[in-house]
Structure formats: C-alpha cells, structure tokens
Motif scaffolding. Structure first.
Motif, PDB file in Angstrom:
ATOM      1  N   PHE A  57      19.967  21.697  25.603  1.00 49.00           N
ATOM      2  CA  PHE A  57      20.657  20.571  24.903  1.00 49.00           C
ATOM      3  C   PHE A  57      20.356  20.566  23.477  1.00 49.00           C
ATOM      4  O   PHE A  57      20.759  19.511  22.816  1.00 49.00           O
ATOM      5  CB  PHE A  57      20.053  19.118  25.624  1.00 49.00           C
ATOM      6  CG  PHE A  57      20.269  19.174  26.940  1.00 49.00           C
ATOM      7  CD1 PHE A  57      21.420  18.789  27.630  1.00 49.00           C
ATOM      8  CD2 PHE A  57      19.247  19.244  27.964  1.00 49.00           C
ATOM      9  CE1 PHE A  57      21.446  18.787  28.653  1.00 49.00           C
ATOM     10  CE2 PHE A  57      19.183  19.221  29.506  1.00 49.00           C
ATOM     11  CZ  PHE A  57      20.546  18.872  29.893  1.00 49.00           C
TER      12      PHE A  57
ATOM     13  N   VAL B 241      22.467  12.721  28.914  1.00 50.58           N
ATOM     14  CA  VAL B 241      22.531  13.155  30.129  1.00 50.58           C
ATOM     15  C   VAL B 241      22.842  12.011  31.114  1.00 50.58           C
ATOM     16  O   VAL B 241      23.795  12.057  32.142  1.00 50.58           O
ATOM     17  CB  VAL B 241      21.051  13.590  30.882  1.00 50.58           C
ATOM     18  CG1 VAL B 241      20.655  14.767  30.241  1.00 50.58           C
ATOM     19  CG2 VAL B 241      20.247  12.417  30.935  1.00 50.58           C
TER      20      VAL B 241
ATOM     21  N   ASP C  60      26.818  11.996  31.386  1.00 46.96           N
ATOM     22  CA  ASP C  60      27.690  13.199  31.867  1.00 46.96           C
ATOM     23  C   ASP C  60      26.729  13.695  33.178  1.00 46.96           C
ATOM     24  O   ASP C  60      25.698  14.053  32.863  1.00 46.96           O
ATOM     25  CB  ASP C  60      27.773  14.196  30.935  1.00 46.96           C
ATOM     26  CG  ASP C  60      28.355  15.459  31.441  1.00 46.96           C
ATOM     27  OD1 ASP C  60      28.465  15.497  32.846  1.00 46.96           O
ATOM     28  OD2 ASP C  60      29.102  16.010  30.776  1.00 46.96           O
ATOM     29  N   LYS C  61      27.041  13.432  34.249  1.00 43.14           N
ATOM     30  CA  LYS C  61      26.392  13.921  35.483  1.00 43.14           C
ATOM     31  C   LYS C  61      26.041  15.200  35.831  1.00 43.14           C
ATOM     32  O   LYS C  61      24.915  15.661  36.283  1.00 43.14           O
ATOM     33  CB  LYS C  61      26.955  13.386  36.897  1.00 43.14           C
ATOM     34  CG  LYS C  61      26.897  11.913  36.939  1.00 43.14           C
ATOM     35  CD  LYS C  61      27.549  11.426  38.375  1.00 43.14           C
ATOM     36  CE  LYS C  61      27.507  10.132  38.497  1.00 43.14           C
ATOM     37  NZ  LYS C  61      27.966   9.452  39.915  1.00 43.14           N
TER      38      LYS C  61
ATOM     39  N   ASN D 198      25.343  17.228  33.094  1.00 43.14           N
ATOM     40  CA  ASN D 198      24.036  17.227  32.278  1.00 43.14           C
ATOM     41  C   ASN D 198      22.742  16.745  32.955  1.00 43.14           C
ATOM     42  O   ASN D 198      21.797  17.276  32.952  1.00 43.14           O
ATOM     43  CB  ASN D 198      24.262  16.583  31.083  1.00 43.14           C
ATOM     44  CG  ASN D 198      25.006  17.422  30.072  1.00 43.14           C
ATOM     45  OD1 ASN D 198      25.026  18.624  29.839  1.00 43.14           O
ATOM     46  ND2 ASN D 198      25.908  16.894  29.037  1.00 43.14           N
ATOM     47  N   LEU D 199      23.034  15.634  33.633  1.00 44.61           N
ATOM     48  CA  LEU D 199      21.923  15.026  34.488  1.00 44.61           C
ATOM     49  C   LEU D 199      21.356  15.810  35.504  1.00 44.61           C
ATOM     50  O   LEU D 199      20.213  16.106  35.524  1.00 44.61           O
ATOM     51  CB  LEU D 199      22.330  13.671  34.800  1.00 44.61           C
ATOM     52  CG  LEU D 199      21.203  12.851  35.750  1.00 44.61           C
ATOM     53  CD1 LEU D 199      20.093  12.555  34.784  1.00 44.61           C
ATOM     54  CD2 LEU D 199      21.730  11.688  36.349  1.00 44.61           C
TER      55      LEU D 199
ATOM     56  N   ARG E 266      21.713  19.145  35.447  1.00 45.81           N
ATOM     57  CA  ARG E 266      21.027  20.300  34.775  1.00 45.81           C
ATOM     58  C   ARG E 266      19.650  19.860  34.353  1.00 45.81           C
ATOM     59  O   ARG E 266      18.740  20.759  34.841  1.00 45.81           O
ATOM     60  CB  ARG E 266      21.874  20.534  33.643  1.00 45.81           C
ATOM     61  CG  ARG E 266      21.615  21.877  32.995  1.00 45.81           C
ATOM     62  CD  ARG E 266      22.366  22.062  31.739  1.00 45.81           C
ATOM     63  NE  ARG E 266      22.245  23.488  31.311  1.00 45.81           N
ATOM     64  CZ  ARG E 266      22.943  23.847  29.983  1.00 45.81           C
ATOM     65  NH1 ARG E 266      23.987  23.211  29.521  1.00 45.81           N
ATOM     66  NH2 ARG E 266      22.612  25.175  29.678  1.00 45.81           N
ATOM     67  N   LEU E 267      19.380  18.666  33.718  1.00 47.93           N
ATOM     68  CA  LEU E 267      18.123  18.400  33.302  1.00 47.93           C
ATOM     69  C   LEU E 267      17.218  18.358  34.749  1.00 47.93           C
ATOM     70  O   LEU E 267      15.878  18.643  34.791  1.00 47.93           O
ATOM     71  CB  LEU E 267      18.038  17.062  32.865  1.00 47.93           C
ATOM     72  CG  LEU E 267      16.712  16.628  32.347  1.00 47.93           C
ATOM     73  CD1 LEU E 267      16.153  17.316  31.165  1.00 47.93           C
ATOM     74  CD2 LEU E 267      16.908  15.110  31.815  1.00 47.93           C
TER      75      LEU E 267
END
Length: 206
Positions: free
Chosen positions: A59, A79, A82-83, A85-86, A88-89
C-alpha cells in the motif's frame, strides 16, 4: 476446538461498534481470560515486523506516520473503499493473528485447564475462526447505534460508517450462527448481569 475438552474457548463477535469491547471487559471482570484480536493485529504490524513490511510494499509508505507506525485511518481509507485491497490486507494479517491466538490459548490452558477463554474477534465468521471455537457469542446493536458510535469514536462520516458496516457479514446472519446473543445497547447493569450468568453457564466443571 484447538484445546482440551476441559477448557472453554468462546468466540465473541458481532458487528462493528456493537459493544464487543465493553462485553469483553465484563467477561474479564467475571474471571475469564480475554484474547483481543485487535490487540494482536496491532502487535503483528509493528514497524519492522514481516507483516509491516508486506503492508508497506502493498500500500505504499503513504500509510505510515512519521515514526513509521501504520496510520490506521489512512490505511482504512484505502481498504474500506475496495474489497480487493481489504482482502489483501486480511491475507497479510489474519494468519499471523491466528498463530498468536493459538499460542495464547495454549498458555491459558496450561495455567488453568478449566479456564473460560474469550476470543474477542470482529471477523470471526469472515475469517473462518468459527470452526476453531467451542461456542459463539454475537453482540448486536441496531444500525443507527452502530453509525452513531462509529462517527463519535472514529470521526467518520455517515457514508464511511455505513461502508465499514457493510464490509462485514450482516448481523442477521451472525445471529443465526450464534450460540448466544447479547444486546450491546442495553443498560450496563443489566448487561453485566447477563454476562455474569452466561459466564457461569460457560465455565467448565473441574
């Protein structure tokens, strides 16, 4: 279940801002051992740790404070919009938090084989943790209460608060999967009595 038949491992979950932390404190006052997933998550992303390095790579350094700690608000702004990105985290953090939780639960069992261990974890169902606990408590609150608490606690706009609520499994579904349900909007004294009664019911014989 990951521990012995004697120890009781209980997942405590619910929606964001429903009152889980308050109820976790009440269980601790009753004598339960509480493991807080948010505390574990904060620990695994301390500067220099593997998860911290992966998050910065994913990120960018724009999500860091000047002291190199992660700016949770800045990261959340990325995050929760954007699901992908969420998720991914979550793939970075969840496995490490799970390992820590298992370690702490085993330590608790060694100290007291008949302990009630409360695992306070917001994403219990979303992360598949429901398969690793003996019982599940879901803490509920009405939508407007959640929004008001998020706006006051996190300084979010109404739309940002709604976005965070909608990124979790709906409370209606969580209620159906629960062994016990507690209303996080109830009067504190009444809620404390309910928690104490539930603690006694959960406590293994030994």
């Amino acid at each position: 279940m990951i521990c012995s038949a004697a120890m009781m491992l209980v997942g405590l979950t619910g929606g964001v801002a429903t009152g889980k932390s308050t109820i976790a404190k009440m269980f601790r006052q009753c004598g339960a051992i509480v493991i807080d997933a948010d505390e574990l998550a904060r620990d695994v992303v301390q500067p220099g740790k593997p998860a911290w390095r992966e998050i910065v790579m994913a990120f960018g350094r724009g999500i860091l404070h000047p002291d190199s700690t992660i700016d949770r608000h800045a990261l959340g702004a990325i995050v929760f919009r954007d699901k992908k990105n969420l998720r991914r985290l979550e793939r970075i953090i969840h496995p490490r938090v799970a390992r820590q939780q298992v370690k702490l639960a085993k330590q608790a069992e060694k100290r007291n084989p008949h302990a009630v261990v409360i695992y306070d974890v917001p994403l219990l169902f979303e992360a598949g943790i429901d398969k690793r606990v003996d019982k599940i408590i879901v803490v509920t609150a009405d939508r407007e209460t959640q929004i008001a608490r998020l706006r006051k606690r996190n300084g979010l706009s109404r739309s940002e608060a709604l976005r965070r609520i909608r990124n979790q499994l709906p409370l209606t579904k969580k209620r159906r999967l629960a062994n016990y349900i507690l209303d996080g909007t109830r009067d504190r004294r009444r809620l404390a009595r309910e928690v104490f009664k539930l603690f006694k019911d959960l406590r293994p014989l030994g």
